[in-house]
Design a protein around this motif. Sequence first.
Motif, mmCIF file in Angstrom:
data_model
loop_
_atom_site.group_PDB
_atom_site.id
_atom_site.type_symbol
_atom_site.label_atom_id
_atom_site.label_comp_id
_atom_site.label_asym_id
_atom_site.label_seq_id
_atom_site.Cartn_x
_atom_site.Cartn_y
_atom_site.Cartn_z
ATOM 1 N N LEU A 181 0.826 -1.212 0.000
ATOM 2 C CA LEU A 181 0.000 0.000 0.000
ATOM 3 C C LEU A 181 0.858 1.259 0.000
ATOM 4 O O LEU A 181 0.405 2.308 -0.446
ATOM 5 N N SER A 182 2.090 1.160 0.437
ATOM 6 C CA SER A 182 2.982 2.333 0.373
ATOM 7 C C SER A 182 3.678 2.442 -0.984
ATOM 8 O O SER A 182 4.035 3.535 -1.409
ATOM 9 N N TRP A 183 3.869 1.333 -1.667
ATOM 10 C CA TRP A 183 4.500 1.357 -2.987
ATOM 11 C C TRP A 183 3.545 1.862 -4.072
ATOM 12 O O TRP A 183 3.929 2.623 -4.958
ATOM 13 N N ALA A 184 2.305 1.406 -4.032
ATOM 14 C CA ALA A 184 1.364 1.631 -5.131
ATOM 15 C C ALA A 184 1.140 3.101 -5.480
ATOM 16 O O ALA A 184 1.171 3.460 -6.662
ATOM 17 N N PRO A 185 0.932 4.004 -4.516
ATOM 18 C CA PRO A 185 0.706 5.397 -4.881
ATOM 19 C C PRO A 185 1.910 6.070 -5.530
ATOM 20 O O PRO A 185 1.754 7.037 -6.274
#
Length: 192
Positions: free
Chosen positions: A149-153
């Motif tokens: 969830l921290s990589w995706a944005p």
Amino acid sequence: SPDWVYLSYIGEDSWSLHESLLDYLETTPNTKLVFQPGTFHFAWGPKKLKRLYARAHIVIVNREEAVDITGADYHSLRGLADAIHAIGPEIVVITDGPDGSYASHDGKLYQMPNYPDPVPPKERTGAGDAFASTFVAALAIGKSIDEALSWAPINSMNVVQHIGAQAGLLKRSSLLQFLKNAPKNYKIKEIE
């Protein structure tokens, strides 16, 4: 058999492919299905796609799509996530435009803000696909839901800095550099 199958937008005449895929997945119970519904999936409706949602390990949708699928209250992210879980997937991801994204798993709901744009976006084409594919790729290489969830944005932010859906996709080393230099408020938080 593959570890993962990622199903996203396919044309309106592809129903037989969906049925064949589901039949195949019945023979490979350890294969994780990721479903990011597209235009025709929504036109077909949740009843027609019931078997697909039931088999999905992960469903990734935006907030409006979550309402379309479930009929749940737009204003309750937990309600939307729970309603999608109720039809099958173990992990539910809901993107929410400028308000970031959410992931629900094991009864917990997490929120992640968007990674800040260094300059105004050139075009938003591919932002959702970059987000979803990065989230899944992170999980596929063994990262936690928090890390995914921290990589995706980050990949989503970089794609909108370019024209087209693929030009801004980052290699892992570049993505990790953005993560290292993230602003202090770029942190996941659990929603109670």
